[in-house]
Design an enzyme around this catalytic site. Structure first.
Site, mmCIF file in Angstrom:
data_model
loop_
_atom_site.group_PDB
_atom_site.id
_atom_site.type_symbol
_atom_site.label_atom_id
_atom_site.label_comp_id
_atom_site.label_asym_id
_atom_site.label_seq_id
_atom_site.Cartn_x
_atom_site.Cartn_y
_atom_site.Cartn_z
ATOM 1 N N HIS A 50 0.815 -1.215 0.000
ATOM 2 C CA HIS A 50 0.000 0.000 0.000
ATOM 3 C C HIS A 50 0.851 1.269 0.000
ATOM 4 C CE1 HIS A 50 -3.398 -2.680 1.674
ATOM 5 N NE2 HIS A 50 -3.553 -2.503 0.390
ATOM 6 N N ASP A 104 -5.982 -1.247 -7.638
ATOM 7 C CA ASP A 104 -5.669 -2.235 -6.588
ATOM 8 C C ASP A 104 -6.611 -3.420 -6.791
ATOM 9 O OD1 ASP A 104 -4.817 -3.560 -4.368
ATOM 10 O OD2 ASP A 104 -5.764 -2.213 -2.923
ATOM 11 N N SER A 105 -6.325 -4.200 -7.822
ATOM 12 C CA SER A 105 -7.269 -5.229 -8.270
ATOM 13 C C SER A 105 -6.861 -6.616 -7.811
ATOM 14 C CB SER A 105 -7.315 -5.225 -9.797
ATOM 15 O OG SER A 105 -6.060 -5.622 -10.298
ATOM 16 N N ASP A 147 -6.370 -10.629 -9.185
ATOM 17 C CA ASP A 147 -5.699 -11.123 -10.390
ATOM 18 C C ASP A 147 -6.684 -11.135 -11.574
ATOM 19 O OD1 ASP A 147 -3.241 -11.505 -9.160
ATOM 20 O OD2 ASP A 147 -3.770 -13.502 -8.456
ATOM 21 N N ASP A 177 -18.657 -1.714 -11.037
ATOM 22 C CA ASP A 177 -17.536 -2.265 -11.785
ATOM 23 C C ASP A 177 -16.612 -1.123 -12.230
ATOM 24 O OD1 ASP A 177 -15.832 -3.549 -13.519
ATOM 25 O OD2 ASP A 177 -17.368 -4.083 -14.973
ATOM 26 N N ASP A 192 -10.262 -3.533 0.845
ATOM 27 C CA ASP A 192 -9.817 -3.624 2.247
ATOM 28 C C ASP A 192 -9.524 -2.252 2.855
ATOM 29 O OD1 ASP A 192 -6.844 -3.067 1.667
ATOM 30 O OD2 ASP A 192 -7.252 -4.792 0.398
HETATM 31 N N1 SAM Z 1 -3.602 -6.208 -3.116
HETATM 32 C C1 SAM Z 1 -4.468 -7.207 -3.527
HETATM 33 C C2 SAM Z 1 -3.862 -8.288 -4.354
HETATM 34 O O1 SAM Z 1 -3.397 -8.038 -5.459
HETATM 35 O O2 SAM Z 1 -3.825 -9.404 -3.881
HETATM 36 C C3 SAM Z 1 -5.732 -6.649 -4.069
HETATM 37 C C4 SAM Z 1 -6.607 -6.346 -2.896
HETATM 38 S S1 SAM Z 1 -8.134 -5.616 -3.142
HETATM 39 C C5 SAM Z 1 -9.009 -6.414 -1.849
HETATM 40 C C6 SAM Z 1 -8.796 -6.219 -4.659
HETATM 41 C C7 SAM Z 1 -10.256 -5.753 -4.837
HETATM 42 O O3 SAM Z 1 -10.551 -5.571 -6.223
HETATM 43 C C8 SAM Z 1 -11.304 -6.721 -4.283
HETATM 44 O O4 SAM Z 1 -11.922 -6.161 -3.160
HETATM 45 C C9 SAM Z 1 -12.268 -6.913 -5.461
HETATM 46 O O5 SAM Z 1 -13.622 -6.985 -5.057
HETATM 47 C C10 SAM Z 1 -11.962 -5.684 -6.322
HETATM 48 N N2 SAM Z 1 -12.346 -5.837 -7.730
HETATM 49 C C11 SAM Z 1 -12.168 -6.920 -8.518
HETATM 50 N N3 SAM Z 1 -12.679 -6.682 -9.741
HETATM 51 C C12 SAM Z 1 -13.170 -5.429 -9.730
HETATM 52 C C13 SAM Z 1 -13.819 -4.611 -10.707
HETATM 53 N N4 SAM Z 1 -14.053 -5.070 -11.934
HETATM 54 N N5 SAM Z 1 -14.190 -3.347 -10.355
HETATM 55 C C14 SAM Z 1 -13.936 -2.875 -9.093
HETATM 56 N N6 SAM Z 1 -13.335 -3.614 -8.123
HETATM 57 C C15 SAM Z 1 -12.946 -4.868 -8.442
#
Ligand code: SAM
Length: 283
Positions: A64, A157-158, A160, A139, A88
């Protein structure tokens, strides 16, 4: 969760990471993904989504701090930040350490935000209650295609590129991000561990190269993203942001009064010096 008391993550087809589970605090399925939160003696509370580690109390500061402070201090005059994903709240918390005016977080899964507030307060702290925070549940790909807002820095911060995160690695999404950046803005992305997920870095870098003047990446060593450096993608039409001097970054760091445990001005500059195997993935 596999075995008795161990979580096993198959980040790669031929290698796994195992973490001891001393207590499962939460396990359920949101409309978007499977969420598990458990305790580990070394890393504290760990949150997994679809059996992939997302964040741990122990090492979250590394990822972060590097995702927030590198672009914000390189830019030098950030008022509006967009975070896509990041449920998170740990990245949001780092961003809000800067004197930004607005931090918008677009997260697809309200369940992740609710669980972070309940089980991971040491990570999100008061970030969701900060008056500068705007939380949008939708989204991210749809948001950047439609919003009229413009940002100095956009941070992806997505998860995979599987499940809901897949949309956040496509050319159209990066073009949407470019559309939402103010002139000279910076895009930073989560691009996986280069040694085992090199195709993520290659694919994103090719999209950046087609869309931006300065496509790049920087490296960060995150203990729970094992197998070497994680790549954070970087894209901007302003080439100077990536070439700030140590004096400039040191001055900006001191002016904000940041208290960091991984990030420092030397690491900021050094993170852009990539090992050759990572450079070879960017072409
Ligand atoms: N640092 C982390 C990792 O790479 O392991 C990522 C953590 S963060 C919790 C990832 C977040 O992306 C999740 O809460 C997930 O719900 C969100 N996410 C996934 N696809 C998404 C999308 N299309 N639009 C917005 N958020 C999305």
């Amino acid at each position: 969760m596999t075995g008795s008391g161990w979580f096993e993550e198959a980040i790669h087809a031929h290698a796994t990471q195992k973490l001891e589970v001393t207590e499962v605090l939460y396990r359920s399925q949101t409309p978007h993904q499977k969420v598990v939160i458990f305790e580990n003696p070394t890393f504290g509370r760990v949150m997994t989504l679809d059996d992939v580690v997302q964040v741990t109390e122990g090492d979250e500061f590394i990822y972060h701090e590097m995702m927030a402070h590198v672009p914000i201090l390189a830019h030098g005059a950030v008022s509006d930040v967009l975070i896509v994903g990041g449920g998170d709240g740990g990245l949001l918390e780092e961003v809000l350490k800067h004197p930004v005016e607005h931090a918008t977080m677009v997260e697809i899964d309200h369940g992740v935000v609710d669980l972070a507030r309940r089980y991971l307060p040491s990570i999100c702290k008061g970030a969701f209650e900060d008056p500068r925070t705007e939380l949008v549940i939708t989204d991210g790909a749809q948001f950047v295609a439609e919003t009229d807002s413009r940002y100095d820095v956009i941070l992806i911060d997505s998860t995979d590129p599987i499940g809901p995160g897949e949309a956040l690695f496509r050319h159209g999404f990066y073009a949407g991000c470019k559309r939402c950046l103010k002139p000279g803005g910076i895009l930073v992305t989560q691009n996986g561990v280069a040694f085992v997920q090199g195709e993520e870095l290659t694919a994103s870098w090719r999209h950046f190269n087609a869309l931006f003047t300065d496509p790049a990446a920087y490296a960060v060593a995150v203990p729970t993203y094992i197998w070497g450096f994680m790549a954070l993608g970087w894209a901007s039409d302003e080439t100077e942001h990536r070439r700030r001097t140590l004096e400039t970054i040191t001055g900006r760091y001191a002016a904000v009064g940041l208290d960091t445990r991984y990030y420092n001005p030397e690491i900021h500059l050094g993170a852009f010096a990539l090992p050759t195997y990572m450079k070879e993935l960017m072409r």
